[in-house]
Design an enzyme around this catalytic site. Structure first.
Site, mmCIF file in Angstrom:
data_model
loop_
_atom_site.group_PDB
_atom_site.id
_atom_site.type_symbol
_atom_site.label_atom_id
_atom_site.label_comp_id
_atom_site.label_asym_id
_atom_site.label_seq_id
_atom_site.Cartn_x
_atom_site.Cartn_y
_atom_site.Cartn_z
ATOM 1 C CG HIS A 1 44.629 3.310 56.355
ATOM 2 N ND1 HIS A 1 44.554 4.582 56.884
ATOM 3 C CD2 HIS A 1 45.722 2.732 56.922
ATOM 4 C CE1 HIS A 1 45.572 4.774 57.702
ATOM 5 N NE2 HIS A 1 46.290 3.661 57.772
ATOM 6 C CB SER B 1 15.647 -6.006 45.257
ATOM 7 O OG SER B 1 15.106 -5.025 44.394
ATOM 8 C CE LYS C 1 21.000 -5.337 45.315
ATOM 9 N NZ LYS C 1 20.370 -4.013 45.289
ATOM 10 C CD GLU D 1 21.560 -2.601 53.757
ATOM 11 O OE1 GLU D 1 21.586 -1.585 53.067
ATOM 12 O OE2 GLU D 1 20.909 -3.622 53.446
#
Ligand code: ARG
Length: 466
Positions: free
Chosen positions: A155, A276, A282, A289
């Site tokens: 979980h 970024s 970043k 992704e």
């Protein structure tokens, strides 16, 4: 002008030509098409259907067409619809009328089925190589971080301590099943359809076994209607690819989570991260992704083909021309995903200090406390209940298990003794010494087994001895 319009008085509408043509994508089958045609020509000569001299001329012509295509000199013509007719038309130009004998005892329906099977077989073997490399990267990562502990999650909540190597070897198992699936798909792809003709078989004394041998197939198809019309092997490749992408997307998701400031378990190599355009601080896990994102794309191709095939009456229908773009895209996506993901795994750095810190947070040893009480004679259910109350008490006091006094422990259960303090992350992990468990002894065996599988390929039993 297409040479299959003999019965028509008009040429096709321009839009129709564009709409129905497949050459813009099926040119990729040129090698397979030419390989198939050469084998077919040899067979026609061997059977005396054409002469040896004619076969020689045709084969030479085909080989030179392959070269033209490879060197980018070939003019693909949309009006010739597909790769099969583009090549045949060029053959006629090059060798003259004798080229017209190539299509004896053959139809584009069995020809395209053959090309696609040759392509898929090749794709499967490329995929298997990449899957092995991916497994190898997982093994190296597990080995390089052999003693590292981390919280195991259920979980997405810390559940029980595990070895990081155990976690990564979970993916080894998934990929092993993917390998099994592709190998299994190979069995049903490895069937030679030539000789099926358009639908009913061909009216010549051909030698299908010879064709199968020439083309490296282990079996020949047993029903011509089935052979020209089914694309289940493509569905199977795409289904296996979808499952594999599902597995990869799960690891991708963990890499995304783990490289976040909140988890901070891993550091991606700069070559596998992006910046970024607006936030200079970043370091984004875009590769992971995109792996996650591309899983959706691969599922889409599988569903598209299933829907295309659904309720299609026998036998060949033009609908199935839609099989190719999805298959090509699936193969390209899976292969490039595996390649880039392998590189990312090879270069990522585990921040063991942080995974070790994380494993100390929370009450991750609660199960071990319950097991301790079971060893003192309690039933597991009662033990669970006692530890649950103990956790609640410790939380209220803001104390970890280690910070509770023996008196506090004994307030919950009189048989708690000093030895409760010897329950540690290490003892918890070492205690799970069952096949498939996280104990160092078991993970060591799992690593050896994984390496054996890689080295020996097949023939290693899946079940491990205790
Ligand atoms: N381009 C076609 C395909 O991909 C080749 C077979 C065409 N056969 C036909 N009877 N029109 O399926």
């Amino acid at each position: 002008m297409s040479f299959i319009r003999g019965r028509f008085h008009k040429s096709a509408d321009k839009l129709v030509t564009e709409y129905t043509a497949s050459i813009s994508f099926d040119w990729r089958l040129y090698r397979h098409d030419i390989t198939g045609s050469i084998a077919h020509t040899k067979m026609l000569a061997k059977q005396g259907i054409i002469s040896g001299k004619e076969a020689e001329v045709i084969i030479k012509g085909l080989a030179s067409i392959a070269e033209e295509i490879e060197q980018g000199k070939f003019q693909f013509n949309l009006e010739l619809e597909d790769i099969h007719m583009n090549i045949e038309a060029r053959l006629l130009e090059k060798v003259g009328e004798v080229g017209g004998k190539l299509h004896t005892a053959r139809s584009r329906n069995d020809q395209v089925a053959l090309d696609l099977r040759l392509f898929t077989k090749e794709a499967i073997s490329d995929t298997l190589v990449k899957l092995r490399e991916f497994q190898q990267a997982l093994i190296s990562l597990a080995e390089a971080n052999k003693g590292v502990v981390m919280p195991g999650y259920t979980h997405l909540q810390p559940a029980q301590p595990v070895l990081l190597a155990h976690h990564f070897l979970a993916y080894f198992e998934m990929i092993q099943r993917d390998i099994d699936r592709f190998n299994d798909c190979l069995k049903r792809t490895d069937v030679m359809p030539l000789g099926s003709g358009a639908i009913a078989g061909v009216a010549y004394n051909i030698d299908r076994d010879f064709l199968a041998r020439e083309l490296g197939f282990s079996r020949i198809s047993q029903n011509s209607i089935d052979a020209v019309s089914d694309r289940d092997f493509v569905v199977e490749y795409e289904a296996a690819a979808s499952l594999c992408m599902m597995h990869l997307s799960r690891l991708a998701e963990e890499i995304i989570l783990w490289s976040s400031a909140e988890f901070n378990f891993i550091e991606l190599d700069e070559a596998y991260a992006t910046g970024s355009s607006i936030m200079p601080q970043k370091k984004n896990p875009d590769v992971a992704e995109l792996v996650r994102g591309k899983a959706g794309r691969v599922y889409g191709k599988l569903i598209a083909l299933l829907v295309t095939m659904k309720a299609l009456p026998l036998s060949y229908n033009r609908d199935v021309q839609e099989d190719k773009e999805g298959l090509f895209d699936t193969v390209d996506t899976l292969l490039s995903t595996l390649e880039v993901f392998t590189g990312m795994i090879r270069t990522l750095r585990v921040k063991a200090e942080n995974t070790e810190q994380a494993v100390k947070r929370g009450y991750i040893l609660a199960t071990d406390l319950a097991d301790y009480l079971v060893n003192k004679g309690e039933t597991f259910r009662t033990a669970h209940d006692i530890v649950a109350r103990l956790v609640s008490y410790a939380m209220d006091k803001g104390k970890s298990f280690g910070e509770l006094s023996l008196t506090e422990y004994q307030g919950f259960f009189p048989l708690f003794g000093e030895d409760v303090y010897s329950i540690t992350v290490e003892s918890s992990i070492a205690a799970r010494d069952v096949i498939g468990g996280t104990a160092p002894r078991q993970v060591g065996k799992a690593l050896t087994r994984a390496k054996d599988i890689i080295e020996k390929g097949k023939g290693v039993p899946d079940v491990q001895e205790n």
